[in-house]
Each structure stands twice: as structure tokens, then as C-alpha cells.
Motif scaffolding. Sequence first.
Motif, PDB file in Angstrom:
ATOM      1  N   ASP A 190       0.811  -1.232   0.000  1.00 43.44           N
ATOM      2  CA  ASP A 190       0.000   0.000   0.000  1.00 43.44           C
ATOM      3  C   ASP A 190       0.840   1.275   0.000  1.00 43.44           C
ATOM      4  OD1 ASP A 190      -1.834  -1.957   2.191  1.00 43.44           O
ATOM      5  OD2 ASP A 190      -2.595  -1.342   0.225  1.00 43.44           O
TER       6      ASP A 190
ATOM      7  N   ASP B  42       1.376   4.515  -1.142  1.00 40.99           N
ATOM      8  CA  ASP B  42       0.483   5.488  -1.786  1.00 40.99           C
ATOM      9  C   ASP B  42       1.299   6.518  -2.588  1.00 40.99           C
ATOM     10  OD1 ASP B  42      -1.969   7.545  -1.509  1.00 40.99           O
ATOM     11  OD2 ASP B  42      -0.247   8.465  -0.534  1.00 40.99           O
TER      12      ASP B  42
ATOM     13  N   LYS C 219       1.852  -5.343  -2.065  1.00 38.55           N
ATOM     14  CA  LYS C 219       0.630  -5.180  -2.853  1.00 38.55           C
ATOM     15  C   LYS C 219       0.202  -3.723  -2.975  1.00 38.55           C
ATOM     16  CE  LYS C 219      -2.630  -6.143   0.969  1.00 38.55           C
ATOM     17  NZ  LYS C 219      -3.298  -4.829   0.991  1.00 38.55           N
ATOM     18  N   ASN C 220      -0.583  -3.491  -3.996  1.00 41.47           N
ATOM     19  CA  ASN C 220      -1.248  -2.204  -4.154  1.00 41.47           C
ATOM     20  C   ASN C 220      -0.275  -1.028  -4.301  1.00 41.47           C
ATOM     21  OD1 ASN C 220      -3.643  -0.809  -4.422  1.00 41.47           O
ATOM     22  ND2 ASN C 220      -3.910  -0.507  -2.226  1.00 41.47           N
TER      23      ASN C 220
ATOM     24  N   CYS D 183      -1.073   3.234  -5.044  1.00 35.21           N
ATOM     25  CA  CYS D 183      -2.469   3.593  -4.806  1.00 35.21           C
ATOM     26  C   CYS D 183      -2.568   5.079  -4.500  1.00 35.21           C
ATOM     27  CB  CYS D 183      -3.052   2.774  -3.673  1.00 35.21           C
ATOM     28  SG  CYS D 183      -2.157   2.919  -2.111  1.00 35.21           S
TER      29      CYS D 183
ATOM     30  N   SER E 209       1.201  -6.447  -6.503  1.00 39.35           N
ATOM     31  CA  SER E 209       0.109  -5.930  -7.326  1.00 39.35           C
ATOM     32  C   SER E 209       0.257  -4.426  -7.446  1.00 39.35           C
ATOM     33  CB  SER E 209      -1.258  -6.283  -6.717  1.00 39.35           C
ATOM     34  OG  SER E 209      -1.431  -5.624  -5.483  1.00 39.35           O
ATOM     35  N   PHE E 210      -0.279  -3.890  -8.530  1.00 38.71           N
ATOM     36  CA  PHE E 210      -0.254  -2.448  -8.753  1.00 38.71           C
ATOM     37  C   PHE E 210      -1.640  -1.871  -8.606  1.00 38.71           C
ATOM     38  CE2 PHE E 210       3.978  -1.668 -10.160  1.00 38.71           C
ATOM     39  CZ  PHE E 210       4.411  -2.821 -10.810  1.00 38.71           C
ATOM     40  N   SER E 211      -1.690  -0.681  -8.087  1.00 37.40           N
ATOM     41  CA  SER E 211      -2.940   0.057  -8.126  1.00 37.40           C
ATOM     42  C   SER E 211      -3.167   0.445  -9.578  1.00 37.40           C
ATOM     43  CB  SER E 211      -2.794   1.304  -7.267  1.00 37.40           C
ATOM     44  OG  SER E 211      -3.948   2.062  -7.348  1.00 37.40           O
TER      45      SER E 211
END
Lengths: 418, 172, 418
Positions: free
Chosen positions: B17, B19, B65-66, B69, B92-94
Motif C-alpha cells: 500500500d 500510496d 501489494k497495491n 495507490c 500488485s499495482f494500483s
Amino acid sequence: MGQTFAEKILAQKAGLKQVEPGQIVTVQPDKLLTHDNTAAIAKIFHEIGVKRVARPEISVIVLDHVVPAATEAHAKNHQQIRRFVAEQGIDSFYDVGEGICHQVLPEKGHALPGYLIVGSDSHTPTHGAFGAFSAGIGRTEAAAVMATGEIWLMVPNSFRIVVKGRMPMGVYAKDLILHIIGDLGADGADYRSVEFAGPVIERMSVASRMVLCNMVAEMGAKAGSVEPDEKTLAWLSGRAKASFSPVSADPDAAYERILEYDVGDLSPQVARPHTVDNVVPVEGVAGTRIDQAFIGTCTNGRLQDFREAARILRGRKVAPNTRLLILPASREVLLAAVAEGLVTDLVSAGALVLNTGCGPCLGAHEGVMAPGEVTISTANRNFKGRMGCKDAEIYLASPATVAASALTGEITDPRQFL
Amino acid sequence: MSEEFVFRGRAWVVGDDIDTDMIYHGSYLPLTDPQEMAKHALEYVPGMEDFTDKVQPGDILVTGKNFGCGSSREHAVITLQYNDVSAVVAESFSRIFYRNAVNLGFPILEVPGIARQVETGDELEVDANAGSVHNLTKGVELQGTPLSGLEKEIMTAGGLFGYLKKELQAEE
Amino acid sequence: MSGKTVIEKILSDHSGEDARAGDRVWADLDLAVVRDFGGPNVVLEYEKQLADKPVWDPQKIAMTFDYQAPAKVVQVANNQRICREFAAKHGIPHVFDVNAGIGQHVLLEHGMVLPGSVIIGTDSHMNLLGAVGSFSTGMGTTDVAAGWATGRLWFRVPETIKITFQGEYGYPASAKDLALFLLSQIDTSKTIYKAMEFYGQPIQALTLAGRLTLDSMVTEMEGKIGFIVPDEQILGWIGERAGKPVEAVVSDADASYWEEWEFNIDGLEPLIACPDRPDNVRPVGEVAGTPVDEVFIGSCTNGRLEDLQVAADVLERMGGKVAPHVRLIVTPATTEVAMEAVEAGLYETFIKAGAMVTNQGCSLCTIGHHGVLAEGDILVSTGNRNFRGKLGKGSLAYLTGPAVAAATAVKGEISLPE
């Protein structure tokens, strides 16, 4: 021999019968005003080695310069000031949103006739409008006042400016003071105490007198003042936190200069980039394209100013490609403007009404310009880069002139709309 | 894709995450010069404050992950690109970050479990074409999902404008 | 072949193909929007790639300046100017300058967002417009520049999750709590890139403001778009502003969904997202008593009249004063909301309570503007993101609805409204 206003107050505060220009006196100020720079001042204060502020009751601290905080550095600065206030037991602390220090100080009853006020801000002379001797001092001096509760001052020479005639329609206090500054020059009243007198001054509202005193700094003056009268007392009614004794200059006082102005033929004035004394009648710059117009600041951010602006803007629209920024000088002013429907008028016309504070005046945030842009403003300074961009231009004028210019997108004589 | 999309380099690993404000903080949004933008990569990711001092051309960013974001700011991709990071491999990608990377021709690869199999400093070989990552330091191989279809075409063309120019030329 | 979901219908309609989840299609754009963040980058990229080539359709491009309204630094003032100049050069009429407010809300109020439309913008919360059935999505520089050139972009058609709510809840819970509840229940590895369609009585009961609130947090769920079928009233509202009747896009009864989820929200209570993530959701009661330094009421999530009204009501019911050590910043979403708030007496309530009311725009949320926090500061906000350091290094942020935010401002600590 009679004494001028400055001589009288300083003599009183120094416990002397009489003083002369050039004489150094040690006095205890009634109020010490500081703002966002309090943290820097507190730092010097700590460096002096003193732990407790000598007279916390005289300290008035108002956060106004960059509010709410625009960067982490500003936020940290505010945080440090709050801690200092708590640590030292300073009661008269006004946090972000209350307003500009020079509006909040008198609103909260700290600017009283006969007072000696010092402040770490060059526009501290504003409070001379209430019959106080009110002067700007540096940070180190402010730290010294915090440490010792007193300050040395040199008694200034005094000018008396007598203003006669009838103010024409569309011409206001801002135009008068710009005219005077244009006449005397940026250092024309260097370190002087300037007293304003005469029928025009007597007819002026307290707000207008604040405009005059606020701007004396731009001709180098140490202090500006207007003798308190019933208007002053009415304004202060319900606000004064202490008793006070008004001080007036003696009729036979000796002045270094006495100047007379007749306003009968005065037209709206504009200070051109990049000095405040580069003043011409509005006719001289009419038609100059502007990108942004700004009505606010400790000079012209009061209810009276917004009424004047709204009168011109009501029912009309700001020109395309022109931004009009409105900043009320205090919460009290904003509330009154809301109650009178002025905020609705101004927003309907396309203005942005921003939160109370100094806003773009000093280029920290909320209205910085791009290179090549031009702002016409009711503020008190227009030197290069003042509003944050070195390649931009600032013209200074009255709220009416600024409002009229916002409507057309170019500098405009407000009398067209009145 | 060709050998252009095989990278070998040192890994930097960050968590889940991350951001866009951490990759490229909002206070730098006014910048439009990519060289200036590069100075602020990952500044707000705890532990990565000196990333821009220490990053070497060809380094590979590995994330949980993510990744990316938050905001749609392309600055987040540009700041990594202009530090010569050769690719980002994420659990994983946002989606907006993913799309921005594709449009800018910046190699990305999604590999489940990657962040737990790599440590900062490990030497990696990434084949974005085949979708594989070989952790040479730890002797581990992982398989991810390479780009395919339109995204692969855009990436191969060097980004959206490269792709469109080919199209526009074909039309003419 | 089964029927279509809302997104499949919209993308089929705009691409001329039979668009199904998983497909890549090139879809025509109804509107390509930039803000003053992202906008200058798009302009520079466009000019770099295409020089003076005319944009595909100036009527379908809009600029909304809300990131730093007005500019805080010269760079942004210059960025805004770059955008204005591009608009003038290309004949783009829809420039909503720094006095307009939050972009998506401004476009909605101006009737430029229709159900079934495809709109792109340089803002990750463009997708809140799914609340009126528009496929609106946030994109980076390259996408938008390419869109300006060709009027179409590639899209991967997302799968759709059908989400149905059941149950009832009442004040002080609100649409914001519905959003926070959903965030806490879902697994973002499942919602990533999905479209969502919201159904059920609790959704039907939401006003337009409530729907915008819920949909504004789809981004935080990693979703691509969240659709709520507009009801008659909302369709009428849009139609009035668009100057023509509009229809909703409804999924087919036999549409194929990736998954169907149901949630019971009976007795939903006020929730709060704790640092550092929007899905770190707890009941307010669990963190009540946490002292705060700053409270923000506004944003594209909770900046409409309804939100300000709720906050003002709570302030009044709880004594009408913000706690002395708390900074409360209130920002209306748009000019229209600001005027309505003035008319409704809300400005008076906020200002008297000691709040700072700033001009319409993204305000605090886009950090660049104002209200930045110092290290150790704690913020309660009605915005949608609270990642670590977003609003100031070393600060912490909680996200909640306007009622809890207002109650918190009064008490000086996280609190439920009385």
C-alpha cells in the motif's frame, strides 16, 4: 513650551515632565505585539538566557501571516509558538483564523488612547489611530522587551499634517495617504512621529484613520496618530480591557514640519511598481491590464472597505481572466460582512472570499502570481517580489479603485461606477 | 518485447500500500521538470529517505501489494524513471499507477509473493517479457503475469504517444 | 450471450463494439478535464508531442483549478497561467478558474456530467461522478494529452461486482459511514480495477450528496468506478442543468457479474478510519477521547451543503464553540455551495464557533494549499485519504463524517455528536 503627542506620551511613560526630540528614554510598553515571528523571537529570548517572560500580561500574540499553515515549516513554527504561549502563561494569544494582528489588537481592546505599544511588525503604527504611540521594533528588541519588560526609545521629531477641504466622491483615506507618501517620498518622514489633524481627519471613521496610520511606515515614520475623539471612544466601547487616559498634543507644541493638504481636487491615487512613493493619479495608469485584484490586509481589510467594494461590484461580474481575492482582516469583520450580505454580493460577482489573515500580501501563499502578471491591491507594499514573484508587478490603490479594476480587467477610475 | 525488457540489477524492497504521496509527495506537484521531480522519489516512504542519494542506474524496485495507490499523478512514475530505476516488480499495482506506467513505457511486472522473496540489496534478473524474476542472490525463481495484448503493444512502442504515432503514420 | 452491466453498456456505446469485461476497446470521450495539478503537465506533453495541432474538440475539454486556489507558489501560478493560455489558444471555453471550486462538483453543477458519459480527468476522484451514472475516471498526463489529440482512449473493460445493501440506519450515521463500512469489509485484492454497482434500499435512500460521498471512496477501495442508478429526482436535477432531459443507463437483468455481494447495515453506527489507511476502520467509540489539533470539514467527499449543514447543526447543539486548542477549517465544495451556506446562516455559525472558513476548492486535502500539519499533530478530516505524512510529515490523520468531525472540533478530542 507645549509638547507634541509623541513627546507627551513618552515623557509620561518615562516618568519625566518633558522630553526633547533626540532624547533617549527607557519606558515600559503597555503592549508588545508579535505574530508568526514569535517563535523566532522566542528563540532569541532563550538565547539571552532568561527563562520567564518579564511581563506576560503585556504580550499579545496573533498568528496571521501564513494561516492556516502552508507548509510543514510553517506548521512547525505555529506549534512552537503555541508551546511558548502555554509555557509562559501568555493569555492574549489569538490562534489562526482570528485575523490580522493589527485588526485583532484593537478589536480585543488592546489598543487604547494614551498607550505605548510596540510590535515586531512594521505596520504597528496602525494603532496610532486610537491615540496610542504605536511603533514597530525589531525581533531582537522584541526579545529584549520580553526579557525585561521595558525598552529604550529615542524621542522622534514630529510632523503635523493638517488636512482640509471636502473629500470628493470616490476618493478615500487610501488615496489621501498615497498622495502624501508620493509627495514626501519613501523616507520623507524618516523616524518621525506623524500626527494627522484637521477637519477631514475629524470627519473620518476610525477605520479610515487606521488606513492613514498604517501607511506612515511607507514614508519611514516611526509612529502615526490621530487624536482620539467621540468616534474613537464609541469604537472602543465594550472592548477596552483596562481604563485609559487619552493624551493630546499641546496646542503650542513645536513641530519640525507642519504640512497642509486640501483634498478638494484629489483624485483616486495609485502607487506604481515597484515603490510605494511612485504615486500618480489613477488617470495616469488607467487602462493598464491586470491579472489579479486583491482587497484585504491590515491597510484595507475592514467592513468599510468591503462595503465600498461591494457597492461597485454588486450586480456586476468580475472581468474574465481576472481573479479577485477578498480577505477579511478578522473574524469579526467577516461575520459582519456575512450579516450584511456583502459576502454574497462579492461571491456572486465572482470574487474568491478567502479565510481571514494576511494572505497574499507577503507572497507566502493564497494568491502568488506567475511571472509577467499584474496585481492591483489594497495592501501597503509593492516592492519587487513582495507578493512572491520577482517578475510580477503590484499596483496599490483604494478598495474602490481595486473593485472597479476587477470589473474591467484593467486599472479603472472607480468614479465611473459611482 | 525484446532484450530491452530483460533487466539485471540491485533490488530495493518496500512494503504494501505505498500510496502516491509517499512515492511523490503532494507538495512537489507544482514541478514539471522531470529532473527536478526525480529528486523526491520515495521521500515519504519510511526508511527510504536517502533513496535518491543511493540509487544506482539499473536498480529495480520491488514492492508489496497495491503499489501506487492514491492519486492519478504521473509524477509517481516519472520520478522513478528519472532515477534510472529500470523496472518495478510488485505483488500488485494500483490501477492508475499501472496504467500510467504502461503509457509512459516504464516496465512493470506483477509477481505474487515477490516482496517476501527479495531483500534490499539482492541481485535480480527480471524478464518482463516472459514475466519471470530470478533472485540471483537467494537462488529463487518466481513467475508473474507479463503484460499482454494492447498494454504490451503500448509498452513495446515506448508508451502511448509512441503507439499512437505509429497508428497515425499507418493511417496516413 | 448474456446482457450487459452498466460499464459494458457505456463502453459498448462509446466504442461501437460489443464491449465485455476483459476486452480492450477504444472509447470516444465526452469530456477530457484537467486541474491545475496535472493540467500544466498535459499542456506541456501535448505541445511536446503535437506542437500546434488543434485539439480534437475544444467544446469537450474543461479545466478546473482547484488544487491550489488561489496559487500558493509561483510555480503553480505559472502552471495555471500555462493552462489558461493553452485554453485561449485552442478556443477551449470551459475554464473554471480558482474561484469555482472542486472540479467534479463544478462540472456536475454546470450540467456537463450526464449519465452514461465517458469523462476523464487528472484526478483520481473523478470517479465520484459514478454517483450520477457517468463513467468518469482519473488518468495521468499521457492519457489526457492523447485524449485531447484524438478524442478517444484505450480502456480495459472492468468486471463488475454487484453490491446490494439491506437494513436501516439513522443519524448520526451517514453516507460516509456506509463508505467506511464497505472499505472495512472488502478485500482490495478482489475489488482492484473492478466496476461496482450499488443497489438496495439504503442506496436508494441516499441523496445526491450522499451518493457522491459513497462513490468518492471507490478509489480507496481500488475500484475503477462505482455506479448508482440515478433516480427521477436526480435525473430531473441534471436535466435542468444540462438543458435537456437525460436518462439513466441500467444494467440488463441478465448481466453477468464477476461476483455479487450483500451487506446488512442495520444499525450502522458512526465510523472512523484510523491512521494510516482509509480501510483501517473502527467504530468511533473505540477511539473516542483521542485529542486532536485540527479538524477539516470539506473535500470532494463531504463538501456539499448537506455536509456543512450537518456540521453546523452539531456545532450549535453542542454549544457553538470550537475547543480552544483546535483549528477547525471548513471549505465548501463550490461557489454554489458557498453561497447556499452563506444564505443558510452556516457561515455565521462556523465563524462564531471559531472556525476558519476558506474559499471553495480542494483546500486541505491537496496538501499544497493550507492547513498543513506539524510533526505530532493529529487531524480529523472528512476527506478520503489519510496515508502517512500526506498532510505533513510526522502527522496523523483520521477520516470520518461531518457530524463526528464537528463534535470532535467542539470537544477537542474524537467524539460522537450529542
